[in-house]
Design an enzyme around this catalytic site. Structure first.
Site, PDB file in Angstrom:
ATOM      1  N   HIS A  82       0.830  -1.024  -0.032  1.00 45.77           N
ATOM      2  CA  HIS A  82      -0.111   0.000  -0.028  1.00 45.77           C
ATOM      3  C   HIS A  82       0.980   1.078  -0.048  1.00 45.77           C
ATOM      4  O   HIS A  82       1.744   1.377   0.923  1.00 45.77           O
ATOM      5  CB  HIS A  82      -0.839  -0.052   1.314  1.00 45.77           C
ATOM      6  CG  HIS A  82      -1.711   1.186   1.211  1.00 45.77           C
ATOM      7  ND1 HIS A  82      -2.958   1.391   0.578  1.00 45.77           N
ATOM      8  CD2 HIS A  82      -1.589   2.623   1.769  1.00 45.77           C
ATOM      9  CE1 HIS A  82      -3.519   2.464   0.784  1.00 45.77           C
ATOM     10  NE2 HIS A  82      -2.646   3.226   1.649  1.00 45.77           N
ATOM     11  N   ASP A 161     -15.463   2.483   7.269  1.00 45.37           N
ATOM     12  CA  ASP A 161     -14.416   3.359   6.775  1.00 45.37           C
ATOM     13  C   ASP A 161     -15.029   4.394   5.765  1.00 45.37           C
ATOM     14  O   ASP A 161     -14.674   5.544   5.883  1.00 45.37           O
ATOM     15  CB  ASP A 161     -13.279   2.590   6.177  1.00 45.37           C
ATOM     16  CG  ASP A 161     -12.000   3.538   5.521  1.00 45.37           C
ATOM     17  OD1 ASP A 161     -11.612   4.320   6.278  1.00 45.37           O
ATOM     18  OD2 ASP A 161     -11.866   3.762   4.638  1.00 45.37           O
ATOM     19  N   ARG A 168     -15.257  12.551   7.828  1.00 47.44           N
ATOM     20  CA  ARG A 168     -14.114  13.273   8.107  1.00 47.44           C
ATOM     21  C   ARG A 168     -13.649  14.349   7.244  1.00 47.44           C
ATOM     22  O   ARG A 168     -13.298  15.398   7.545  1.00 47.44           O
ATOM     23  CB  ARG A 168     -13.008  12.261   8.175  1.00 47.44           C
ATOM     24  CG  ARG A 168     -12.914  11.153   9.474  1.00 47.44           C
ATOM     25  CD  ARG A 168     -11.842  10.234   8.895  1.00 47.44           C
ATOM     26  NE  ARG A 168     -10.644  10.542   8.891  1.00 47.44           N
ATOM     27  CZ  ARG A 168      -9.597   9.775   8.255  1.00 47.44           C
ATOM     28  NH1 ARG A 168     -10.156   8.438   7.689  1.00 47.44           N
ATOM     29  NH2 ARG A 168      -8.573  10.360   8.181  1.00 47.44           N
ATOM     30  N   SER A 183      -8.083   3.854   9.058  1.00 49.41           N
ATOM     31  CA  SER A 183      -8.604   3.667   7.760  1.00 49.41           C
ATOM     32  C   SER A 183      -7.952   3.037   6.548  1.00 49.41           C
ATOM     33  O   SER A 183      -8.420   2.148   6.030  1.00 49.41           O
ATOM     34  CB  SER A 183      -8.848   5.244   7.166  1.00 49.41           C
ATOM     35  OG  SER A 183      -9.255   5.338   5.732  1.00 49.41           O
ATOM     36  N   LYS A 187      -8.810  -1.512   5.466  1.00 45.17           N
ATOM     37  CA  LYS A 187      -9.253  -1.962   4.120  1.00 45.17           C
ATOM     38  C   LYS A 187      -8.031  -3.239   3.811  1.00 45.17           C
ATOM     39  O   LYS A 187      -8.537  -4.091   3.199  1.00 45.17           O
ATOM     40  CB  LYS A 187      -8.863  -0.919   3.156  1.00 45.17           C
ATOM     41  CG  LYS A 187     -10.179   0.122   3.404  1.00 45.17           C
ATOM     42  CD  LYS A 187     -10.143   1.206   2.657  1.00 45.17           C
ATOM     43  CE  LYS A 187      -9.048   2.279   2.989  1.00 45.17           C
ATOM     44  NZ  LYS A 187      -9.340   3.568   2.679  1.00 45.17           N
TER      45      LYS A 187
END
Ligand code: URA
Length: 445
Positions: A82, A161, A168, A183, A187
């Site tokens: 990621h 999320d 947010r 967050s 995922k």
């Protein structure tokens, strides 16, 4: 339990229990807590922060708010990566086929661009026909048959999320360490990863402006992963200047293909080799691929001998993409207007501001202002110089790829702001600042 008591407890700086966090996330996901109470909760977290175990509990509650993919029957150990988002960051397009070509299956769900940072799905969609909307069955079948699949995130993945993130965005609570970390990690965990390499960017074109803040975010995410039983490695990488040369969707696909064919910009190639190396290290579970020099040789060979490129071709073909564009990137969408941007003076490049470069490409139509806006895959910029390079006045620094003449002046204005010169030599920027390892050996279930 009552939402108001949980909000008050966080407001007063106390530590929430696992049961309180799970209750709140579940109730909000089911719409039985209104947005105004969830907003108050988020602001309390933003101001008071969260302890390590609270952040882990929040992450796990969000991860389990929808489907949790279990890929163990199709690929055994699932390794994922990621990136926290950057400019010219097309790393997934290279490292996934590269790692898969070494016999390590990769099954990844990616996102779209956010703000000025690009998204892997948008890049892939510049290949005609490439399908990012796979069903769960197709996703699993391709992972099993080909050892590589790369698609969009299913709506059922960490839906809490999605709800929190949207709230947010409009309540000034995005830049909170526990909220960002939970967050992202919710995922990754819901997507079935056993081992995760995090590429946390630091600098002008990143979410985290300083190395310290990026390191802090990386540390929190690594800790969450470890506590949730995942194998973790995080790298802190530079995002003050673009990664590689291309910024813009089709241009970035073409540059990724260059790397997969053994060529391409040196910094981007090196970045990919490092990230892929860490993915192999995790997938080797502490037994295979422990020698960095051996890993490096293997990966370099896979780029040189065409195996990594063949894997990318297989990925595109299996997901309905036009492989003629992969074989011949000049068939990818092409901009009508191609213009140089040259050095205003001689000297050393002191700055090639990633954010201004992204805004220059954005101005041409490479990004979205709001969700669902169309983007033009052909346009963008290619940046040929890095901080520390010496240039002569009039030398080409950037090529602009545009489809609308009227956008050029604003694009050029951003590029002018992006470039800084110095009369004396300037140190090149490092590619990486740090590596953070999870504190458990890879490979434990
Ligand atoms: N990316 C995410 O998915 N969530 C955040 O909060 C920030 C970046």
């Amino acid at each position: 339990m009552r939402a108001i008591d949980i909000i008050a407890k966080k407001r007063d700086g106390l530590t929430l229990t696992k049961a309180e966090i799970a209750w709140f996330v579940d109730a909000y996901s089911r719409d039985s807590i209104p947005d105004y109470q969830a907003a108050a909760f988020l602001m309390a977290v933003y101001i008071r922060g969260m302890a390590r175990e609270e952040t882990v509990n929040l992450t796990l509650a969000m991860a389990h708010s929808g489907d949790v993919l279990d890929l163990s029957d199709v690929i055994g150990y699932a390794v994922d990566k990621h990136s926290s988002g950057g400019v010219g960051d097309k790393t997934s397009l290279v490292v996934l086929p590269l790692v898969a070509s070494c016999g390590v299956p990769v099954a990844k769900m990616s996102g779209r661009g956010l703000g000025f940072s690009g998204g892997t799905l948008d890049k892939l969609e510049s290949i005609a026909g490439y399908n990012v909307n796979l069903s769960d069955e197709e996703f699993r079948r391709l992972a099993k048959e080909n050892g590589i699949v790369l698609s969009g995130q299913s709506k059922q993945l960490a839906p809490a999320d999605g709800k929190f993130y949207a709230l947010r965005d409009v309540t000034a609570t995005v830049p909170s360490l526990p909220l960002i970390a939970s967050s992202i990690m919710s995922k990754k965990i819901a997507a079935g990863a056993n081992g995760i390499v995090l590429d946390v960017k630091a600098g002008r074109g990143a979410f985290m402006p300083t190395v310290e803040s990026a390191r802090e975010l990386a540390r929190v995410m690594v800790d969450i992963g470890v506590d949730a039983g995942r194998d973790m490695i995080a790298v802190i990488s530079d995002m003050n200047q673009p990664l590689g040369s291309a910024v813009g969707n089709a241009l970035e696909v073409a540059e990724s293909i260059e790397i997969l064919r053994g060529a391409g910009p040196a910094d981007f190639r090196e970045h990919c080799l490092q990230v892929a190396g860490y993915m192999l290290q995790l997938a080797g579970q502490g037994q295979r691929w422990t020698d960095p020099a051996e890993v490096r040789t293997l990966l370099e060979n896979q780029l040189a001998n065409g195996q990594a490129f063949a894997k990318f071709r297989q990925l595109v073909s299996a997901q309905g993409g036009d492989v003629r564009m992969v074989d011949d990137p000049s068939k990818l969408p092409q901009a009508r207007i191609v213009e140089p941007f040259v050095a205003a003076q001689s000297g050393y490049i002191a700055q090639m501001d990633a954010q201004e470069i992204a805004l220059a490409a954005f101005e041409l139509g490479a990004g979205r202002e709001k969700k669902g806006d169309p983007i033009d895959p052909a346009i963008g910029v290619k940046v040929y110089v890095k901080v520390g390079d010496q240039v002569d006045s009039g030398a080409p620094l950037v090529t602009i790829y545009a489809n609308d003449e009227s956008k050029l002046p604003a694009c050029r204005a951003y590029l002018e702001r992006a470039v800084g010169y110095s009369n004396s030599p300037v140190e090149p920027l490092p590619l990486f600042y740090d590596t953070i390892y999870g504190d458990r050996e890879p490979g434990y279930a």
